[in-house]
Enzyme design. Structure first.
Site, mmCIF file in Angstrom:
data_model
loop_
_atom_site.group_PDB
_atom_site.id
_atom_site.type_symbol
_atom_site.label_atom_id
_atom_site.label_comp_id
_atom_site.label_asym_id
_atom_site.label_seq_id
_atom_site.Cartn_x
_atom_site.Cartn_y
_atom_site.Cartn_z
ATOM 1 N N PRO A 13 0.791 -1.228 0.000
ATOM 2 C CA PRO A 13 0.000 0.000 0.000
ATOM 3 C C PRO A 13 0.826 1.282 0.000
ATOM 4 C CG PRO A 13 -0.905 -1.541 1.565
ATOM 5 C CD PRO A 13 0.364 -2.157 1.034
ATOM 6 N N ASN A 14 0.366 2.195 -0.827
ATOM 7 C CA ASN A 14 0.861 3.579 -0.911
ATOM 8 C C ASN A 14 2.220 3.717 -1.584
ATOM 9 O OD1 ASN A 14 -1.398 4.847 0.439
ATOM 10 N ND2 ASN A 14 -0.671 3.841 2.293
ATOM 11 N N ARG A 21 5.589 12.600 -2.357
ATOM 12 C CA ARG A 21 5.549 13.223 -1.028
ATOM 13 C C ARG A 21 6.571 12.546 -0.121
ATOM 14 N NH1 ARG A 21 0.297 11.845 1.070
ATOM 15 N NH2 ARG A 21 1.242 12.577 2.992
ATOM 16 N N TYR A 26 11.481 8.887 2.023
ATOM 17 C CA TYR A 26 11.477 7.816 1.020
ATOM 18 C C TYR A 26 12.293 8.132 -0.229
ATOM 19 C CZ TYR A 26 7.683 6.161 3.975
ATOM 20 O OH TYR A 26 6.940 5.734 5.040
ATOM 21 N N ASN A 78 8.273 -5.479 -0.254
ATOM 22 C CA ASN A 78 8.056 -4.294 0.576
ATOM 23 C C ASN A 78 6.546 -4.218 0.789
ATOM 24 O OD1 ASN A 78 7.787 -1.890 1.885
ATOM 25 N ND2 ASN A 78 9.083 -0.715 0.475
ATOM 26 N N ALA A 81 2.913 -0.525 4.965
ATOM 27 C CA ALA A 81 2.400 -0.548 6.335
ATOM 28 C C ALA A 81 1.840 -1.921 6.733
ATOM 29 C CB ALA A 81 1.331 0.527 6.501
ATOM 30 N N HIS A 84 3.544 -4.254 9.307
ATOM 31 C CA HIS A 84 3.396 -4.122 10.754
ATOM 32 C C HIS A 84 2.072 -4.674 11.280
ATOM 33 C CE1 HIS A 84 6.748 -1.582 9.799
ATOM 34 N NE2 HIS A 84 5.982 -0.715 9.161
ATOM 35 N N GLU A 102 12.681 -9.262 2.783
ATOM 36 C CA GLU A 102 11.940 -8.063 3.186
ATOM 37 C C GLU A 102 12.748 -6.827 2.813
ATOM 38 O OE1 GLU A 102 11.682 -7.536 7.429
ATOM 39 O OE2 GLU A 102 9.860 -6.317 7.264
ATOM 40 N N HIS A 104 12.773 -2.454 2.777
ATOM 41 C CA HIS A 104 12.193 -1.151 3.133
ATOM 42 C C HIS A 104 13.121 -0.046 2.677
ATOM 43 C CE1 HIS A 104 9.043 -2.939 5.498
ATOM 44 N NE2 HIS A 104 9.939 -3.701 6.089
ATOM 45 N N LEU A 105 12.513 1.019 2.206
ATOM 46 C CA LEU A 105 13.288 2.217 1.844
ATOM 47 C C LEU A 105 13.873 2.860 3.088
ATOM 48 C CD1 LEU A 105 10.417 3.271 -0.432
ATOM 49 C CD2 LEU A 105 12.732 3.122 -1.340
ATOM 50 N N ARG A 111 12.154 4.712 13.411
ATOM 51 C CA ARG A 111 10.959 5.553 13.278
ATOM 52 C C ARG A 111 9.971 5.284 14.427
ATOM 53 N NH1 ARG A 111 8.885 5.110 7.311
ATOM 54 N NH2 ARG A 111 7.701 6.936 8.024
#
Ligand code: CA2
Length: 148
Positions: A13-14, A21, A26, A78, A81, A84, A102, A104-105, A111
């Protein structure tokens, strides 16, 4: 149809919003930019890549099953969200024999607390995170090294 080992690159997602943005988190690359880079890298490594993105959990579950059915060399995942939250994705990874890397950027551990749990990591072969778009190219190198 290629006879080269297949690496599926699944994005959740996203991630279709990349480059638009939050570049401080990212980066400026779009998912298409990353995909183009992976295509070039894969050609050099003698791999086929199949790169997809969905905002829907079930698509990711179906695609993990597809990676298993196609006998993929590896999946780069990736899950955004859903990393999690999704036990369904955890179980899908457990349900296939294909190694899942796995990706992630950002570095989720640096975080918010809610990003510190990864249901993907519990089932994955390994994790590469925090290197921006380079996390994907590092992960593709790791996938290539899984060839025997
Ligand atoms: O760092 C990563 O790759 C993440 O998987 C990205 C997810 C986040 O929820 C994970 O904790 C870590 C978010 C992807 C959404 O990306 C956006 C990009 C631009 C604008 C809005 C969201």
């Amino acid at each position: 149809m290629s006879d080269q080992p297949l690496v599926m690159v699944l994005n959740g997602p996203n991630l279709n919003l990349l480059g638009s943005r939050e570049p401080h988190i990212y980066g400026h690359d779009t998912l298409d930019d990353i995909a183009q880079r992976l295509e070039v890298q894969a050609a050099g490594l003698g791999l086929e890549v199949d790169i997809r993105q969905s905002n829907h959990e079930g698509h990711l579950v179906d695609w993990l099953h597809e990676a298993g059915a196609r006998g993929a060399l590896a999946v780069l995942l990736n899950a955004g969200a859903l990393t999690h939250t999704s036990i369904a994705i955890h179980d899908a990874i457990k349900g296939i024999t294909v190694p899942v890397i796995e990706v992630h950027l950002s570095n989720p551990h640096a975080r918010e607390d809610f990003r510190h749990t990864s249901f993907v990591a519990r089932a994955a072969k390994g994790t590469i995170s925090g290197f921006g778009a380079r996390s994907y190219t590092l992960a593709l190198d790791a996938a290539a090294a899984l060839r025997q």
